[in-house]
Design a protein around this motif. Structure first.
Motif, PDB file in Angstrom:
ATOM      1  N   ILE A 137       0.591   4.485  -0.423  1.00  0.00           N
ATOM      2  CA  ILE A 137       0.224   5.682   0.333  1.00  0.00           C
ATOM      3  C   ILE A 137       0.396   5.485   1.839  1.00  0.00           C
ATOM      4  O   ILE A 137       0.658   6.430   2.574  1.00  0.00           O
ATOM      5  CB  ILE A 137      -1.210   6.132  -0.030  1.00  0.00           C
ATOM      6  N   LYS A 138       0.298   4.259   2.316  1.00  0.00           N
ATOM      7  CA  LYS A 138       0.437   3.957   3.750  1.00  0.00           C
ATOM      8  C   LYS A 138       1.842   3.484   4.116  1.00  0.00           C
ATOM      9  O   LYS A 138       2.157   3.345   5.287  1.00  0.00           O
ATOM     10  CB  LYS A 138      -0.573   2.873   4.167  1.00  0.00           C
ATOM     11  N   GLU A 139       2.661   3.180   3.113  1.00  0.00           N
ATOM     12  CA  GLU A 139       4.033   2.711   3.320  1.00  0.00           C
ATOM     13  C   GLU A 139       4.097   1.428   4.142  1.00  0.00           C
ATOM     14  O   GLU A 139       4.891   1.298   5.073  1.00  0.00           O
ATOM     15  CB  GLU A 139       4.901   3.806   3.938  1.00  0.00           C
ATOM     16  N   VAL A 140       3.250   0.473   3.779  1.00  0.00           N
ATOM     17  CA  VAL A 140       3.254  -0.842   4.421  1.00  0.00           C
ATOM     18  C   VAL A 140       3.112  -1.916   3.348  1.00  0.00           C
ATOM     19  O   VAL A 140       2.673  -1.649   2.231  1.00  0.00           O
ATOM     20  CB  VAL A 140       2.095  -1.008   5.441  1.00  0.00           C
TER      21      VAL A 140
ATOM     22  N   PHE B 147       0.791   3.590  11.013  1.00  0.00           N
ATOM     23  CA  PHE B 147      -0.311   2.982  10.271  1.00  0.00           C
ATOM     24  C   PHE B 147      -1.517   2.708  11.172  1.00  0.00           C
ATOM     25  O   PHE B 147      -2.281   1.781  10.967  1.00  0.00           O
ATOM     26  CB  PHE B 147       0.169   1.692   9.573  1.00  0.00           C
TER      27      PHE B 147
ATOM     28  N   ASN C 120       8.528   1.974   5.247  1.00  0.00           N
ATOM     29  CA  ASN C 120       8.777   3.386   4.994  1.00  0.00           C
ATOM     30  C   ASN C 120      10.286   3.624   4.995  1.00  0.00           C
ATOM     31  O   ASN C 120      11.070   2.689   5.103  1.00  0.00           O
ATOM     32  CB  ASN C 120       8.051   4.273   6.024  1.00  0.00           C
TER      33      ASN C 120
ATOM     34  N   LEU D 177       0.879  -1.170   0.000  1.00  0.00           N
ATOM     35  CA  LEU D 177       0.000   0.000   0.000  1.00  0.00           C
ATOM     36  C   LEU D 177       0.915   1.218   0.000  1.00  0.00           C
ATOM     37  O   LEU D 177       1.417   1.630   1.051  1.00  0.00           O
ATOM     38  CB  LEU D 177      -0.909   0.009   1.231  1.00  0.00           C
TER      39      LEU D 177
ATOM     40  N   GLN E 119       6.058  -2.888   8.112  1.00  0.00           N
ATOM     41  CA  GLN E 119       6.447  -1.494   7.925  1.00  0.00           C
ATOM     42  C   GLN E 119       7.351  -1.422   6.697  1.00  0.00           C
ATOM     43  O   GLN E 119       8.265  -2.221   6.539  1.00  0.00           O
ATOM     44  CB  GLN E 119       7.212  -1.017   9.162  1.00  0.00           C
TER      45      GLN E 119
END
Length: 123
Positions: free
Chosen positions: A24-27, A63, A40, A22, A38
């Motif tokens: 946009i969520k950096e996961v 998140f 990011n 994902l 995680q």
């Protein structure tokens, strides 16, 4: 001397597919095993000793979750991609390094880390 390795934290979730990122969520979601990883920029730049890495994950608020932890060594193998040479981590992950990653697995008061597909132990 303490070994300093990169930190990759994750938390449990409930879903039902494979490993998907994902952006946009950096996961990265591992829906087969119900894990959230995680992914990011911290994953490339945060280097900690084993005990610091455990504390980092325990204090991580990311998140929408606060119950992060270091993965067990077996869980690191879930994201292993043996077809890749330099960075042997599933290509769903964008923030990776060819360096080592800590696991929460404990042997005699020391941590186990993954170095590509090999496990190592350091007290």
């Amino acid at each position: 001397m303490s070994k300093i390795v990169f930190v990759l934290c994750f938390v449990f979730t409930i879903a039902n597919t494979d490993q998907i990122r994902l952006d946009i969520k950096e996961v990265v979601l591992d829906t087969q095993r119900q894990l959230i990883w995680q992914d990011n920029s911290d994953c490339k730049k945060v280097k900690k000793t084993w005990k610091e890495a455990i504390e980092y994950c325990q204090n991580l608020d990311f998140f929408g979750y606060r119950d992060w932890r270091l993965p067990y060594i077996e869980e690191l193998f879930y994201i292993l991609d043996k077809t890749r040479i330099d960075v042997a981590i599933n290509k769903s992950f964008q923030n990776v390094t060819s360096d080592d990653y800590w696991s929460s697995s404990d042997i005699y008061g020391g941590g186990i880390w993954m170095e590509n597909e090999f496990c190592k132990w350091k007290r």
